[in-house]
Design an enzyme around this catalytic site. Structure first.
Site, short mmCIF file in Angstrom:
data_model
loop_
_atom_site.label_atom_id
_atom_site.label_comp_id
_atom_site.label_asym_id
_atom_site.label_seq_id
_atom_site.Cartn_x
_atom_site.Cartn_y
_atom_site.Cartn_z
N GLY A 29 18.19 63.36 67.90
CA GLY A 29 19.40 62.70 67.39
C GLY A 29 19.74 61.41 68.11
N LEU A 30 18.71 60.66 68.48
CA LEU A 30 18.88 59.31 69.06
C LEU A 30 19.74 59.28 70.32
CD1 LEU A 30 19.17 56.89 65.99
CD2 LEU A 30 17.13 57.62 67.25
N CYS A 36 14.79 57.52 61.34
CA CYS A 36 15.05 58.72 62.14
C CYS A 36 15.68 59.79 61.25
CB CYS A 36 15.99 58.40 63.30
SG CYS A 36 16.45 59.89 64.21
N THR A 47 3.68 62.05 70.36
CA THR A 47 3.70 63.43 70.86
C THR A 47 2.65 63.72 71.93
OG1 THR A 47 4.56 64.10 68.72
CG2 THR A 47 3.59 65.83 70.06
N GLY A 96 1.01 58.69 63.82
CA GLY A 96 1.24 60.02 63.26
C GLY A 96 0.10 60.93 63.70
N GLY A 97 0.31 61.65 64.79
CA GLY A 97 -0.64 62.67 65.21
C GLY A 97 -1.91 62.19 65.89
N ASN A 138 7.45 57.43 60.92
CA ASN A 138 8.29 58.29 61.74
C ASN A 138 7.95 59.75 61.40
OD1 ASN A 138 10.50 59.20 63.39
ND2 ASN A 138 11.49 57.23 63.05
#
Ligand SMILES: Cc1cc2nc3c(=O)[nH]c(=O)nc-3n(C[C@H](O)[C@H](O)[C@H](O)COP(=O)(O)O)c2cc1C
Length: 307
Positions: free
Chosen positions: A71-72, A130, A266, A243-244, A192
């Site tokens: 949530g930023l 987001c 990530t 992305g991944g 995102n």
């Protein structure tokens, strides 16, 4: 061997970028890796006012990724100016992209107007994607008129390049990408997190207070790559793909599919040295980045690729 790549007028020493929200503000990690050897660092999204973020729990590991509902959370513009710009002044070579968010267009614009004076900042990334906040961001990113207004107003505040980070959560990402291009964005950043959720079987309720969360990590790689192929074929803007991504093969796939640089998010949590390891591996493999960028479309037989 040449790992150099260009995003419009910005030259990166290599195509490896730390993704926003997964690398702090960059300098915190300097005892673990030399961030000066990366292509760029995108800072955690900053907003005009400090934000506490969403209630706990905010993060959950999934079989091949991560669900987050942060949530930023961020200290706000004032603290950013006081505590983050200064340490960055001493960091050379690596580009600094500042991710900007807001509850409405005027909040984005105020942040950009106040940060424009700092020569250390190489570009602004507009986070309009987001999925974890109620106002701004995705509410803007899902509305073509607001996207256009935001980009036009951002361009009027700064001569620095404007990167626009778009969401994978709408049916027509090509249309969104085209709107950003027509509105005058300099670089596209995609994607995102994908909207996901988790049910707590004990409480029979949503695991996250916000009900939904953003999925990232290896699980989304084929999805993000497919969206990149779709967009890269239709849009001329330079693209930061993400992305991944978790290994050199992934990086090469994204470059071949048309990204001029890639972000890793990530996987920094699993291995904070991954960005540097990938840069070194690409050096070792003698990869000429410019030869491979977009090569999927350079081959004639693939010109009419339909997926
Ligand atoms: C914990 C976490 C926090 C994130 N925070 C932000 C953020 O503040 N701004 C933003 O634009 N993206 C944010 N992202 C999204 C990432 O920058 C990236 O777009 C996404 O995770 C996909 O890349 P990945 O699969 O390599 O992680 C966040 C992702 C995670 C996992």
């Amino acid at each position: 061997m040449d790992l150099k790549t260009k995003l419009g007028n910005i030259e990166l020493q290599n195509p490896l970028i730390a993704a926003s929200g997964t690398f702090g503000y960059g300098f915190e990690i300097k005892d673990i890796i030399n961030i000066e050897e990366l292509g760029a660092v995108t800072t955690k999204t900053i907003t005009l006012h400090p934000r506490l973020g969403n209630p706990l729990p905010r993060i959950l590991e999934t079989p091949a990724g991560l669900l987050n509902s942060i949530g930023l959370q961020n200290p706000g513009l004032k603290a950013f100016k006081k505590n983050i710009i200064l340490p960055w002044e001493k960091i050379k070579n690596v580009k600094m992209f500042v991710s900007v968010g807001g509850n409405d267009i005027s909040e984005y614009i105020q942040v950009i107007a106040e940060l424009d004076q700092y020569s250390r900042i190489d570009a602004f990334e507009l986070n309009i994607s987001c999925p974890n906040v109620k106002k701004g961001c995705l509410a803007i990113g899902s509305n073509p008129i607001l996207i256009e207004q935001l980009i036009t107003q951002a361009k009027s505040q700064t001569k620095k390049p404007i990167i626009v980070k778009i969401s994978p959560n709408f049916s027509n990402i090509i249309e969104t990408a085209k709107i950003t291009e027509t509105a005058g964005a300099d670089i596209l950043s995609m994607v995102n997190t994908f909207l996901g959720t988790k049910i707590d079987i004990k409480t029979k309720d949503f695991y996250f207070k916000n009900k939904v969360a953003g999925l990232s990590g290896p699980a989304i790689k084929p999805l993000a790559l497919k969206l990149l192929v779709d967009v890269a074929e239709q849009v001329k803007l330079p693209i930061i793909g993400m992305g991944g991504i978790s290994n050199t093969e992934d990086v090469l796939e994204f470059l071949i599919a048309g990204a001029s640089a890639v972000s890793i998010g990530t996987m920094n949590f699993r291995n904070p040295k991954i960005l540097l390891a990938l840069a070194n591996e690409m050096k070792k493999q003698d990869i000429n980045v410019n030869e491979i960028i977009g090569s999927l479309f350079n081959r004639k037989k693939n010109k009419t690729l339909i997926l």
